[in-house]
Design an enzyme around this catalytic site. Structure first.
Site, PDB file in Angstrom:
ATOM      1  N   CYS A   1       0.825  -1.217   0.000  1.00 46.76           N
ATOM      2  CA  CYS A   1       0.000   0.000   0.000  1.00 46.76           C
ATOM      3  C   CYS A   1       0.856   1.263   0.000  1.00 46.76           C
ATOM      4  CB  CYS A   1      -0.941   0.008   1.199  1.00 46.76           C
ATOM      5  SG  CYS A   1      -0.075   0.087   2.768  1.00 46.76           S
TER       6      CYS A   1
ATOM      7  N   ASP B   1       2.255   2.675   2.580  1.00 50.09           N
ATOM      8  CA  ASP B   1       2.155   3.467   3.809  1.00 50.09           C
ATOM      9  C   ASP B   1       3.423   3.322   4.652  1.00 50.09           C
ATOM     10  OD1 ASP B   1      -0.264   4.151   2.909  1.00 50.09           O
ATOM     11  OD2 ASP B   1      -1.440   3.062   4.387  1.00 50.09           O
TER      12      ASP B   1
ATOM     13  N   CYS C   1      -2.915   5.312   5.756  1.00 47.57           N
ATOM     14  CA  CYS C   1      -4.373   5.281   5.759  1.00 47.57           C
ATOM     15  C   CYS C   1      -4.921   5.574   7.169  1.00 47.57           C
ATOM     16  CB  CYS C   1      -4.858   3.919   5.293  1.00 47.57           C
ATOM     17  SG  CYS C   1      -4.598   2.646   6.521  1.00 47.57           S
TER      18      CYS C   1
ATOM     19  N   CYS D   1      -2.693  -2.993   8.536  1.00 48.65           N
ATOM     20  CA  CYS D   1      -2.329  -1.662   9.033  1.00 48.65           C
ATOM     21  C   CYS D   1      -1.887  -1.767  10.502  1.00 48.65           C
ATOM     22  CB  CYS D   1      -3.501  -0.697   8.912  1.00 48.65           C
ATOM     23  SG  CYS D   1      -4.414  -0.855   7.360  1.00 48.65           S
TER      24      CYS D   1
HETATM   25 FE1  FES Z   1      -1.601   0.422   4.210  1.00 52.17          FE
HETATM   26 FE2  FES Z   1      -3.476   0.806   5.934  1.00 52.17          FE
HETATM   27  S1  FES Z   1      -3.731   0.558   3.810  1.00 52.17           S
HETATM   28  S2  FES Z   1      -1.365   0.641   6.319  1.00 52.17           S
END
Ligand code: FES
Length: 139
Positions: A35, A37, A60, A104
């Site tokens: 993702c 992040d 997110c 996450c």
């Molecule tokens: Fe990547 Fe939440 S979508 S940490």
């Protein structure tokens, strides 16, 4: 009905312990390659306790809420208690997360572990067994 519990929304909208500790004793940064992040955790350690903890999360809403809750769960706790923190405990404390958002919370657990690894490495103290060979999750 929202997919997210009131607690998740509260920690997303009012995250606790956001920021940077300039003279941190341990810093951990982890990212999820899928993702994109990124989460960074700063620890201040005094008398074998988490005297202070701050985080910065580029991610997110669930990543922000889980980092916030994770910092609340380890603040003031002993190093051993912080070592035992699991992403499951963070999810439970938030009254759950949707299944596809569980990764996450793994980021939050890994960021704390990475900061603890950094602390033990820098301080020259013996690395606890559970951290030896620690690698952040990749998914
Ligand atoms: Fe990547 Fe939440 S979508 S940490």
């Amino acid at each position: 009905m929202s997919l997210y519990s009131d607690k998740v929304m509260d920690h997303f909208e009012h995250p606790r312990n956001v920021g940077v500790i300039e003279d941190a004793d341990g810093v951990g940064e982890v990212g999820n390659p899928l993702c994109g992040d990124i989460m960074k955790m700063y620890l201040k350690i005094e008398d074998d306790r988490i005297a202070d903890v701050k985080f910065k999360t580029f991610g997110c809403g669930s990543a922000i809420a889980t980092s916030s809750m994770a910092t609340e769960l380890i603040k003031g706790k002993t190093l051993e208690e912080a070592l035992d923190l699991t992403n499951k405990a963070v999810v439970e404390a938030l009254d759950g997360l949707p299944a596809r958002k569980i990764h996450c919370s793994v980021l939050a657990e890994d960021a704390i572990k990475a900061a603890l690894v950094d602390y033990y490495t820098r301080s020259g103290r013996e690395m606890p067994e559970s951290l030896v060979g620690f690698e952040p999750h990749e998914d």
